[in-house]
Design a protein around this motif. Structure first.
Motif, PDB file in Angstrom:
ATOM      1  N   VAL A 187     -20.814  -5.950  14.621  1.00 53.34           N
ATOM      2  CA  VAL A 187     -19.678  -6.141  15.522  1.00 53.34           C
ATOM      3  C   VAL A 187     -18.437  -6.576  14.739  1.00 53.34           C
ATOM      4  O   VAL A 187     -17.337  -6.040  14.908  1.00 53.34           O
ATOM      5  CB  VAL A 187     -20.027  -7.176  16.606  1.00 53.34           C
ATOM      6  CG1 VAL A 187     -18.813  -7.464  17.485  1.00 53.34           C
ATOM      7  CG2 VAL A 187     -21.198  -6.682  17.459  1.00 53.34           C
ATOM      8  N   VAL A 188     -18.609  -7.555  13.855  1.00 57.01           N
ATOM      9  CA  VAL A 188     -17.470  -8.122  13.123  1.00 57.01           C
ATOM     10  C   VAL A 188     -16.854  -7.090  12.172  1.00 57.01           C
ATOM     11  O   VAL A 188     -15.632  -6.945  12.087  1.00 57.01           O
ATOM     12  CB  VAL A 188     -17.907  -9.382  12.343  1.00 57.01           C
ATOM     13  CG1 VAL A 188     -16.771  -9.896  11.455  1.00 57.01           C
ATOM     14  CG2 VAL A 188     -18.354 -10.474  13.296  1.00 57.01           C
ATOM     15  N   TYR A 189     -17.692  -6.361  11.447  1.00 61.12           N
ATOM     16  CA  TYR A 189     -17.184  -5.391  10.472  1.00 61.12           C
ATOM     17  C   TYR A 189     -16.403  -4.294  11.178  1.00 61.12           C
ATOM     18  O   TYR A 189     -15.334  -3.876  10.732  1.00 61.12           O
ATOM     19  CB  TYR A 189     -18.360  -4.811   9.683  1.00 61.12           C
ATOM     20  CG  TYR A 189     -17.974  -3.883   8.560  1.00 61.12           C
ATOM     21  CD1 TYR A 189     -16.782  -4.050   7.863  1.00 61.12           C
ATOM     22  CD2 TYR A 189     -18.808  -2.834   8.180  1.00 61.12           C
ATOM     23  CE1 TYR A 189     -16.426  -3.202   6.823  1.00 61.12           C
ATOM     24  CE2 TYR A 189     -18.468  -1.981   7.143  1.00 61.12           C
ATOM     25  CZ  TYR A 189     -17.278  -2.173   6.471  1.00 61.12           C
ATOM     26  OH  TYR A 189     -16.928  -1.325   5.443  1.00 61.12           O
ATOM     27  N   LEU A 190     -16.928  -3.828  12.296  1.00 64.54           N
ATOM     28  CA  LEU A 190     -16.246  -2.787  13.048  1.00 64.54           C
ATOM     29  C   LEU A 190     -14.896  -3.286  13.563  1.00 64.54           C
ATOM     30  O   LEU A 190     -13.878  -2.587  13.478  1.00 64.54           O
ATOM     31  CB  LEU A 190     -17.135  -2.338  14.208  1.00 64.54           C
ATOM     32  CG  LEU A 190     -16.796  -1.017  14.900  1.00 64.54           C
ATOM     33  CD1 LEU A 190     -16.757   0.128  13.905  1.00 64.54           C
ATOM     34  CD2 LEU A 190     -17.823  -0.746  15.999  1.00 64.54           C
ATOM     35  N   GLU A 191     -14.868  -4.511  14.064  1.00 62.82           N
ATOM     36  CA  GLU A 191     -13.613  -5.077  14.554  1.00 62.82           C
ATOM     37  C   GLU A 191     -12.612  -5.240  13.415  1.00 62.82           C
ATOM     38  O   GLU A 191     -11.415  -4.968  13.572  1.00 62.82           O
ATOM     39  CB  GLU A 191     -13.884  -6.426  15.227  1.00 62.82           C
ATOM     40  CG  GLU A 191     -12.646  -7.167  15.693  1.00 62.82           C
ATOM     41  CD  GLU A 191     -11.873  -6.449  16.790  1.00 62.82           C
ATOM     42  OE1 GLU A 191     -10.687  -6.774  16.984  1.00 62.82           O
ATOM     43  OE2 GLU A 191     -12.450  -5.558  17.452  1.00 62.82           O
ATOM     44  N   LEU A 192     -13.079  -5.664  12.243  1.00 57.39           N
ATOM     45  CA  LEU A 192     -12.189  -5.831  11.098  1.00 57.39           C
ATOM     46  C   LEU A 192     -11.549  -4.502  10.697  1.00 57.39           C
ATOM     47  O   LEU A 192     -10.330  -4.420  10.495  1.00 57.39           O
ATOM     48  CB  LEU A 192     -12.964  -6.426   9.920  1.00 57.39           C
ATOM     49  CG  LEU A 192     -12.206  -6.542   8.590  1.00 57.39           C
ATOM     50  CD1 LEU A 192     -10.984  -7.443   8.737  1.00 57.39           C
ATOM     51  CD2 LEU A 192     -13.127  -7.049   7.493  1.00 57.39           C
ATOM     52  N   LEU A 193     -12.353  -3.449  10.588  1.00 56.62           N
ATOM     53  CA  LEU A 193     -11.805  -2.150  10.207  1.00 56.62           C
ATOM     54  C   LEU A 193     -10.840  -1.610  11.256  1.00 56.62           C
ATOM     55  O   LEU A 193      -9.825  -0.987  10.916  1.00 56.62           O
ATOM     56  CB  LEU A 193     -12.943  -1.151   9.958  1.00 56.62           C
ATOM     57  CG  LEU A 193     -13.835  -1.410   8.742  1.00 56.62           C
ATOM     58  CD1 LEU A 193     -14.862  -0.289   8.587  1.00 56.62           C
ATOM     59  CD2 LEU A 193     -13.029  -1.554   7.470  1.00 56.62           C
ATOM     60  N   ARG A 194     -11.148  -1.849  12.523  1.00 56.03           N
ATOM     61  CA  ARG A 194     -10.246  -1.366  13.577  1.00 56.03           C
ATOM     62  C   ARG A 194      -8.897  -2.086  13.515  1.00 56.03           C
ATOM     63  O   ARG A 194      -7.850  -1.487  13.772  1.00 56.03           O
ATOM     64  CB  ARG A 194     -10.912  -1.547  14.941  1.00 56.03           C
ATOM     65  CG  ARG A 194     -12.032  -0.533  15.185  1.00 56.03           C
ATOM     66  CD  ARG A 194     -12.804  -0.822  16.460  1.00 56.03           C
ATOM     67  NE  ARG A 194     -13.809   0.221  16.711  1.00 56.03           N
ATOM     68  CZ  ARG A 194     -14.739   0.154  17.665  1.00 56.03           C
ATOM     69  NH1 ARG A 194     -14.796  -0.916  18.448  1.00 56.03           N
ATOM     70  NH2 ARG A 194     -15.596   1.144  17.831  1.00 56.03           N
ATOM     71  N   ARG A 195      -8.911  -3.351  13.182  1.00 55.69           N
ATOM     72  CA  ARG A 195      -7.641  -4.068  13.044  1.00 55.69           C
ATOM     73  C   ARG A 195      -6.877  -3.611  11.810  1.00 55.69           C
ATOM     74  O   ARG A 195      -5.646  -3.497  11.836  1.00 55.69           O
ATOM     75  CB  ARG A 195      -7.885  -5.578  13.009  1.00 55.69           C
ATOM     76  CG  ARG A 195      -8.391  -6.137  14.320  1.00 55.69           C
ATOM     77  CD  ARG A 195      -8.456  -7.649  14.320  1.00 55.69           C
ATOM     78  NE  ARG A 195      -9.150  -8.134  15.512  1.00 55.69           N
ATOM     79  CZ  ARG A 195      -9.318  -9.427  15.804  1.00 55.69           C
ATOM     80  NH1 ARG A 195      -8.836 -10.350  14.985  1.00 55.69           N
ATOM     81  NH2 ARG A 195      -9.964  -9.786  16.899  1.00 55.69           N
TER      82      ARG A 195
END
Length: 434
Positions: A323-331
Motif C-alpha cells: 500500500v505504502v509503496y504504491l501511494e509513494l509512486l503515485r505521489r
C-alpha cells in the motif's frame, strides 16, 4: 516442470502460486499467480516454449554463431576486471553488443503470447500472466556450467589487473501482462504479489555459489534509458559487492565503532524525530527525503523494524509495503506538472532495494528502498557536471526540504490503515501446485 515453494509468511486467506518451467534455450521462467483458476491449481500456465532457440550454452558455429567460417566456438560468458585505482570490479559484457536494441513496432518480448499465434519471439509462453520472472536473454552477468565462479586470471599476465568471470545472474520481472500499464496502475494486491516475487528471488539468488549481493530494481521512463515501456523491473545477483554498498558498509562500520549504534537504524530514527523531510508514514514504514539527498528528486522508504532483506519481512509488513509503496509512486507521479496544461508529468525514476550483503558485513546492512529521478523540472534533466562525473563530487540542484515540502502537499503524511477488501494486500499463503 511445475513446482511450488512457500512464498512468505501467511497474511490472510488468499495465496500466491509459483510455477517454474524452462524456456526453449534453457533459461528459467517462473509464474507468480494470485488469480483464479491458477492460484488454486484449477489450471496451469503454459509451460512449453515453442520457439526454435538453440541451447544458450551450446557451442556456436562461426563468428557470433553465424556459421560463416564453420568454426565451432564454445560459448563465452562475461568477465570482470578490477580497477587497481579504486578496487571496483567492472563487468565487461561484450556478448551483449549483438542484443536486440528496440523490438519491432508491433511486438514486445515482455507481452504474453498472442492467442492462436503459432510463433512469436516473446519471452512468456502463455497468453496471460499475473507476475512473471525469467532469466535475461542477454545478461550482463552469467554463470557458465563447468566454469568455477572463483576462477581468476590476470589481464596481459600483469598482477595489476586481476580478472574473474562475471558469474552472476540477471532476471527480468514483469509486473503486469498489460503493455500500457505502469507500476502505479497496479492494485495493492498485485503489488503484494510482486513483493513475494522479489523476496522469493532474493532468497534463491543469495544461495547461488559466488553471489555476494542481490539488487531488485525498476527503471522507468525514456529519460532513464528504458527502451521497453512494458511495466517491468530487473534483479541482479552480483558476484561482488557494489561500490555504493562498499562505501555504505565502511561508514556503518565506522559508526558502530564510534557510537555502538547501527547507522541505517540511527538515520531512520533521526529523520523520524526531525519530521521535516518525512513524506509518508504507516504502521510499518516511513518514507523520507534524505538530509543529504543528491538527486533532484530522491526518497528513501524504510521499515520501522530492523530487517536485513526482503525475505525477512513479515506478512503484515509486506501487506503494508504494498500500500505504502504504491501511494509513494503515485505521489511522485504528481510531483511535476506541465506549466501549460497543469497535467501531472509521470516521473522518470530508478527504484532500487538496498539489502544486506550475503557474506561479510551482512549485519551492517538494513533493508531500504531508494527512489531517484533525473528530472529536475518539467522538460529539464539533470546532466552530471564534470566534477560529478569525473570526481563523484555531487552538487544538488535543490534542497531536500523543498522536495519534501512538495511531496507533503500531495497527500497526508500519515496513512490510515486500509480496510481489508479485495483491493488491498492482505493475502498470500502458499499452495501446492503439483
Amino acid at each position: 516442470m511445475t513446482t511450488t515453494v512457500p512464498t512468505g509468511e501467511s497474511a490472510g486467506p488468499a495465496a500466491v502460486r509459483r510455477t517454474a518451467t524452462r524456456l526453449a534455450d534453457g533459461r528459467e521462467l517462473l509464474y507468480f499467480d494470485d488469480s483464479e483458476p491458477y492460484v488454486s491449481g484449477g489450471a496451469t500456465r503454459r509451460l512449453d516454449d515453442p520457439r526454435p532457440l538453440p541451447d544458450r550454452f551450446a557451442p556456436a558455429v562461426g563468428e557470433d554463431g553465424t556459421g560463416e567460417d564453420g568454426t565451432v566456438r564454445p560459448v563465452t560468458g562475461p568477465e570482470m576486471r578490477q580497477d587497481p585505482l579504486t578496487g571496483d570490479w567492472i563487468p565487461m559484457a561484450s556478448h551483449r553488443m549483438n542484443r536486440t536494441h528496440l523490438p519491432a513496432a508491433d511486438s514486445c518480448p515482455l507481452c504474453p503470447a498472442r492467442p492462436g499465434a503459432q510463433y512469436s519471439d516473446g519471452e512468456v509462453p502463455d497468453t496471460d500472466y499475473d507476475v512473471v520472472v525469467f532469466e535475461n536473454r542477454f545478461p550482463a552477468l552469467m554463470q557458465l556450467p563447468g566454469v568455477a565462479v572463483d576462477h581468476t586470471w590476470q589481464v596481459d599476465d600483469d598482477p595489476l589487473w586481476p580478472a574473474r568471470p562475471a558469474a552472476g545472474r540477471c532476471e527480468v520481472v514483469c509486473f503486469s501482462s498489460h503493455h500500457e500499464q505502469s507500476f502505479t496502475d497496479l492494485t495493492p494486491a498485485r503489488v503484494r504479489t510482486i513483493v513475494e516475487a522479489w523476496a522469493d528471488r532474493t532468497r534463491e539468488l543469495s544461495a547461488l555459489p559466488g553471489i555476494e549481493q542481490v539488487f531488485c530494481f525498476e527503471n522507468r521512463g525514456r529519460e532513464i534509458g528504458v527502451t521497453l515501456p512494458h511495466p517491468h523491473g530487473q534483479i541482479y545477483a552480483f558476484p561482488f559487492v557494489t561500490p555504493r554498498t562498499q562505501a555504505m558498509l565502511r561508514r556503518a562500520a565506522e559508526h558502530r565503532e564510534s557510537t555502538g549504534g547501527h547507522l541505517l537504524r540511527d538515520v531512520l530514527d533521526a529523520e523520524r524525530r526531525a519530521g521535516t523531510r518525512v513524506v509518508l508514514e504507516s504502521e510499518h514504514w516511513t518514507a523520507y527525503v534524505p538530509a543529504a539527498a543528491r538527486w533532484p528528486v530522491e526518497v528513501h522508504l524504510a521499515p520501522h523494524r530492523d530487517v536485513l532483506d526482503l525475505p525477512g519481512l513479515t506478512g503484515p509488513e509486506r501487506d503494508d509495503l504494498a500500500v505504502v509503496y504504491l501511494e509513494l509512486l503515485r505521489r511522485l507521479d504528481r510531483f511535476f506538472v506541465d506549466p501549460a496544461t497543469r497535467a501531472p508529468i509521470p516521473l522518470p525514476y530508478i527504484a532500487g532495494w538496498h539489502q544486506a550483503v550475503v557474506g561479510a558485513g551482512r549485519d551492517l546492512g538494513r533493508l531500504h528502498l531508494q527512489v531517484l529521478s533525473v528530472l529536475r523540472a518539467p522538460g529539464k534533466l539533470k546532466y552530471l557536471a564534470g566534477v560529478e562525473s569525473g570526481m563523484a563530487a555531487w552538487i544538488s540542484d535543490t534542497t531536500p526540504e523543498r522536495v519534501a515540502a512538495r511531496l507533503q502537499e500531495l497527500g497526508p503524511v500519515r496513512l490510515s490503515p486500509a480496510a481489508p477488501d479485495d483491493d488491498t494486500a492482505s493475502h498470500h499463503d502458499s499452495e501446492d501446485a503439483r
